[in-house]
Design an enzyme around this catalytic site. Sequence first.
Site, PDB file in Angstrom:
ATOM      1  CG  ASP A 186      18.744  83.414  30.863  1.00  0.00           C
ATOM      2  OD1 ASP A 186      19.573  84.334  30.769  1.00  0.00           O
ATOM      3  OD2 ASP A 186      18.790  82.387  30.161  1.00  0.00           O
ATOM      4  CG  HIS A 257      22.596  83.076  30.383  1.00  0.00           C
ATOM      5  ND1 HIS A 257      21.937  83.934  29.530  1.00  0.00           N
ATOM      6  CD2 HIS A 257      23.473  82.387  29.607  1.00  0.00           C
ATOM      7  CE1 HIS A 257      22.386  83.760  28.290  1.00  0.00           C
ATOM      8  NE2 HIS A 257      23.317  82.836  28.309  1.00  0.00           N
ATOM      9  CD  GLU A 330      24.743  82.280  24.812  1.00  0.00           C
ATOM     10  OE1 GLU A 330      24.723  82.473  23.591  1.00  0.00           O
ATOM     11  OE2 GLU A 330      23.754  82.479  25.546  1.00  0.00           O
TER      12      GLU A 330
HETATM   13  C1  ACM Z   1      22.010  78.613  24.510  1.00  0.00           C
HETATM   14  O1  ACM Z   1      21.329  78.731  23.477  1.00  0.00           O
HETATM   15  N1  ACM Z   1      22.650  79.651  25.022  1.00  0.00           N
HETATM   16  C2  ACM Z   1      22.119  77.351  25.189  1.00  0.00           C
END
Ligand code: ACM
Length: 556
Positions: A186, A257, A330
């Site tokens: 991440d 991420h 995201e």
């Molecule tokens: C997530 O909670 N961004 C998968």
Amino acid sequence: MTETPEATALIPAPRRIVLDQHRHGRLDEGTRLEAGPGTEGVARWLRATLGAATGFPLPDGGGRPEGGERESRLALSIEEDLPPEGYRVVVDGPAILIQGGSAAGVFWGAQTFRQLLGPDAYRRAPVRPGREWDLAAVTIEDSPRFRWRGLMLDVSRHFMPKDGVLRYLDLMAAHKLNVLHFHLTDDQGWRVEIKRFPKLTETGSWRARTKFGHGDSPLWEEKPHGGFYTQDDIREIVAYAAERHITVVPEIDVPGHSQAAISAYPELGNTDVIDTTSLSVWDSWGISENVLAPTDNTLRFYEGVFEELLELFPADTAEFSEFVHVGGDECLKDQWRQSPTAQARIEELGLADEDELQSWFIGHFDKWLSARGRRLIGWDEILEGGLADGAAVSSWRGYRGGIAAARAGHDVVMCPEQQVYLDYRQHGGPDEPVPIAYVRTLEDVYRFEPVPPELTADEARHVLGTQANVWTEVMEDSGRVDYQTFPRLAAFAEVAWGSLPAPAERDFADFERRMTAHYRRLDALGVGYRPPTGPLPWQRRPGVLGRPIEGAPPNK
Ligand code: ACM
């Protein structure tokens, strides 16, 4: 015999149980362990675990028992009449039978048997030497509702050292959960050694300081945080999981991420938009705008990462081991909108916009993985812009993504944030440590239904199962992880395994009654769960800002 026999306090509750309190079985110094063909691994686990707790040697019971008919005996076997993960446990006099439709079924039966023995069976050494391990006579027949019964562990935001991961595998096994979704990368840390790209861990696995509390908190922990798993650590974790009939599904999150990777290899970022050499591993929380550049160089780099990953996570016979999670959630598109390189790629590929560019990026790895006999799974954003056959979806933004995926013929793992994000607070009170989002109580999780009523029976077949997700932004150590995860994971386990009625009809009072016995098991295991009366003094985090959301979660 205890006042509330353990047999009436099993979690998850079995499908069928017949109890005869007037008859007994026992485990003693002379009990022999007889492992039928295919059950040798379960015998090893039982001997190590129950041997430690009882101090009994549980010698191999092959051949004729020396003590004749009266000698106590624990016999494991695979029986064809049982479903693959189903099991039967029979305690009746000196013979105890644990039978399963496969080695996995026998293993889940062994977990139930451990519960029958009482909380001391969860300790690693005998605490009452010489005690008798008496059991009421019982016949249990059981099998799971879902094949995918998962826990997602975020080891990026806060690193969980290897021992902690092995411990969580044991805790999962004790709750008959069988998939560890391992969130390895991440913005805040890269946690897996990749030999051809050493800077991913040299640079990407640590940050100089950490935000303490949620993003708006003014507090910092002014010390380096980091860590990673060597390739041998990963092999050990995968093998340890396999011995417990758990599959580890690794996640490498792309194309968002990814700031930790970009800080290690700045050429992976959008170098025509920002100076990516100035980036470091992110030390706060939220969604970073620093995403991967959609270039050939990035694709080749991640193919290299996945090549090593596929060796570490072999697609053997274990169910779901063909899956590789590529994240896809995201991904902010601002840099792509500004990047001449990204725009040229959109043009060259004839794509409509940046969303289609993300779809192309994920599609590339979908084909790449398929060509190697693997299956891609990603967060539900990967549905946007179309998804190749065979790919599967983790439905996290409510049920909607999962419904759309199942209707389009894709397999789905249901993990809606409104229901089973265990970082979300479990009580509305002021003592709740670092409160995040909605209140999701033990009862809320117990009443979670993974299959939405909108799906037809045919569509519902695409629901492989369900998982609970543990995001660790505000869980700085294993005590905080335990607190957020338990006891709710016990309720989740019953949802994932059990054959429960519709949510409103579930007998939560009975679950709570059984939990009184289960808390003693968790105590013996050393789990720092949230007590029903609220956090213990050392579980509080006074003054550390969370981000609570008031009211019930939206029904989506
Ligand atoms: C997530 O909670 N961004 C998968």
